[in-house]
Design a protein around this motif. Sequence first.
Motif, PDB file in Angstrom:
ATOM      1  N   UNK A   1       0.835  -1.188   0.000  1.00 49.36           N
ATOM      2  CA  UNK A   1       0.000   0.000   0.000  1.00 49.36           C
ATOM      3  C   UNK A   1       0.873   1.241   0.000  1.00 49.36           C
ATOM      4  N   UNK A   2       0.408   2.275  -0.706  1.00 50.67           N
ATOM      5  CA  UNK A   2       1.101   3.565  -0.672  1.00 50.67           C
ATOM      6  C   UNK A   2       0.596   4.344   0.525  1.00 50.67           C
ATOM      7  N   UNK A   3       1.493   5.107   1.130  1.00 47.80           N
ATOM      8  CA  UNK A   3       1.152   5.852   2.320  1.00 47.80           C
ATOM      9  C   UNK A   3       1.621   7.292   2.178  1.00 47.80           C
ATOM     10  N   UNK A   4       0.842   8.200   2.726  1.00 46.29           N
ATOM     11  CA  UNK A   4       1.240   9.608   2.744  1.00 46.29           C
ATOM     12  C   UNK A   4       2.367   9.792   3.743  1.00 46.29           C
ATOM     13  N   UNK A   5       2.853  11.002   3.907  1.00 49.42           N
ATOM     14  CA  UNK A   5       4.092  11.241   4.625  1.00 49.42           C
ATOM     15  C   UNK A   5       3.999  11.853   6.023  1.00 49.42           C
ATOM     16  N   UNK A   6       2.825  11.958   6.679  1.00 46.82           N
ATOM     17  CA  UNK A   6       2.824  12.624   7.981  1.00 46.82           C
ATOM     18  C   UNK A   6       3.737  11.900   8.969  1.00 46.82           C
ATOM     19  N   UNK A   7       4.464  12.687   9.740  1.00 43.70           N
ATOM     20  CA  UNK A   7       5.343  12.103  10.741  1.00 43.70           C
ATOM     21  C   UNK A   7       6.628  11.525  10.184  1.00 43.70           C
ATOM     22  N   UNK A   8       6.900  11.759   8.928  1.00 41.72           N
ATOM     23  CA  UNK A   8       8.106  11.221   8.303  1.00 41.72           C
ATOM     24  C   UNK A   8       9.335  11.942   8.845  1.00 41.72           C
ATOM     25  N   UNK A   9      10.371  11.201   9.216  1.00 37.63           N
ATOM     26  CA  UNK A   9      11.580  11.846   9.738  1.00 37.63           C
ATOM     27  C   UNK A   9      12.213  12.791   8.715  1.00 37.63           C
ATOM     28  N   UNK A  10      12.658  13.959   9.161  1.00 39.96           N
ATOM     29  CA  UNK A  10      13.309  14.905   8.243  1.00 39.96           C
ATOM     30  C   UNK A  10      14.510  14.288   7.526  1.00 39.96           C
ATOM     31  N   UNK A  11      15.260  13.424   8.203  1.00 40.81           N
ATOM     32  CA  UNK A  11      16.412  12.804   7.554  1.00 40.81           C
ATOM     33  C   UNK A  11      15.982  11.960   6.359  1.00 40.81           C
ATOM     34  N   UNK A  12      14.872  11.282   6.458  1.00 38.67           N
ATOM     35  CA  UNK A  12      14.377  10.478   5.339  1.00 38.67           C
ATOM     36  C   UNK A  12      14.114  11.377   4.135  1.00 38.67           C
ATOM     37  N   UNK A  13      13.500  12.515   4.372  1.00 37.60           N
ATOM     38  CA  UNK A  13      13.226  13.456   3.287  1.00 37.60           C
ATOM     39  C   UNK A  13      14.528  13.961   2.673  1.00 37.60           C
ATOM     40  N   UNK A  14      15.522  14.239   3.509  1.00 37.85           N
ATOM     41  CA  UNK A  14      16.808  14.728   3.018  1.00 37.85           C
ATOM     42  C   UNK A  14      17.505  13.667   2.163  1.00 37.85           C
ATOM     43  N   UNK A  15      17.435  12.421   2.597  1.00 34.89           N
ATOM     44  CA  UNK A  15      18.056  11.325   1.845  1.00 34.89           C
ATOM     45  C   UNK A  15      17.383  11.163   0.486  1.00 34.89           C
ATOM     46  N   UNK A  16      16.064  11.187   0.475  1.00 35.28           N
ATOM     47  CA  UNK A  16      15.323  11.050  -0.782  1.00 35.28           C
ATOM     48  C   UNK A  16      15.658  12.201  -1.721  1.00 35.28           C
ATOM     49  N   UNK A  17      15.736  13.417  -1.189  1.00 36.16           N
ATOM     50  CA  UNK A  17      16.089  14.584  -2.005  1.00 36.16           C
ATOM     51  C   UNK A  17      17.497  14.415  -2.587  1.00 36.16           C
ATOM     52  N   UNK A  18      18.448  13.969  -1.766  1.00 37.28           N
ATOM     53  CA  UNK A  18      19.831  13.800  -2.236  1.00 37.28           C
ATOM     54  C   UNK A  18      19.899  12.772  -3.355  1.00 37.28           C
ATOM     55  N   UNK A  19      19.199  11.662  -3.200  1.00 39.50           N
ATOM     56  CA  UNK A  19      19.188  10.633  -4.240  1.00 39.50           C
ATOM     57  C   UNK A  19      18.538  11.147  -5.517  1.00 39.50           C
ATOM     58  N   UNK A  20      17.447  11.871  -5.369  1.00 46.70           N
ATOM     59  CA  UNK A  20      16.756  12.428  -6.521  1.00 46.70           C
ATOM     60  C   UNK A  20      17.640  13.460  -7.228  1.00 46.70           C
ATOM     61  N   UNK A  21      18.314  14.302  -6.458  1.00 44.52           N
ATOM     62  CA  UNK A  21      19.204  15.312  -7.041  1.00 44.52           C
ATOM     63  C   UNK A  21      20.339  14.677  -7.838  1.00 44.52           C
TER      64      UNK A  21
END
Length: 130
Positions: A2-22
């Motif tokens: 199942x796909x899940x929205x992002x509430x409560x997602x750790x900021x580090x996870x977002x930073x890692x995803x951004x770095x990989x995407x960049x």
Amino acid sequence: MKKRKTPGTPPLLKRIVRALDDKKAEDLKVIDVIGVSSVTDYLVLATGTSEPHLRALRIAVEKEVDEAGSPVAGRESGTMSGWVVIDAYQIMVHVFTERKRSAYNLEMLWRDGRVIDHNALLEDFTQPSR
């Protein structure tokens, strides 16, 4: 999964995803394994196009983890192995070549986890001031 929205997602996870995407990681997938794994809370899976690309992706992730001041349990990246792992405790990042990713098929192994929409993580991302 199942796909899940992002509430409560750790900021580090977002930073890692951004770095990989960049750094142009391909087939980026984030799996919430809270309650499924006793080892980590999130798996981040990505594909690199070559060994040099894997190295660049690893360096980008390690930079984000270091800048966040997060501890790292370990790193594995054998020369020409086609698979890099960065274990940041609650977040485990696996970066593969396409061939290795297909062979190990971690998505199937962790199919009881919940897929988080990585695009939503990118939308939610706000660059911390430096």
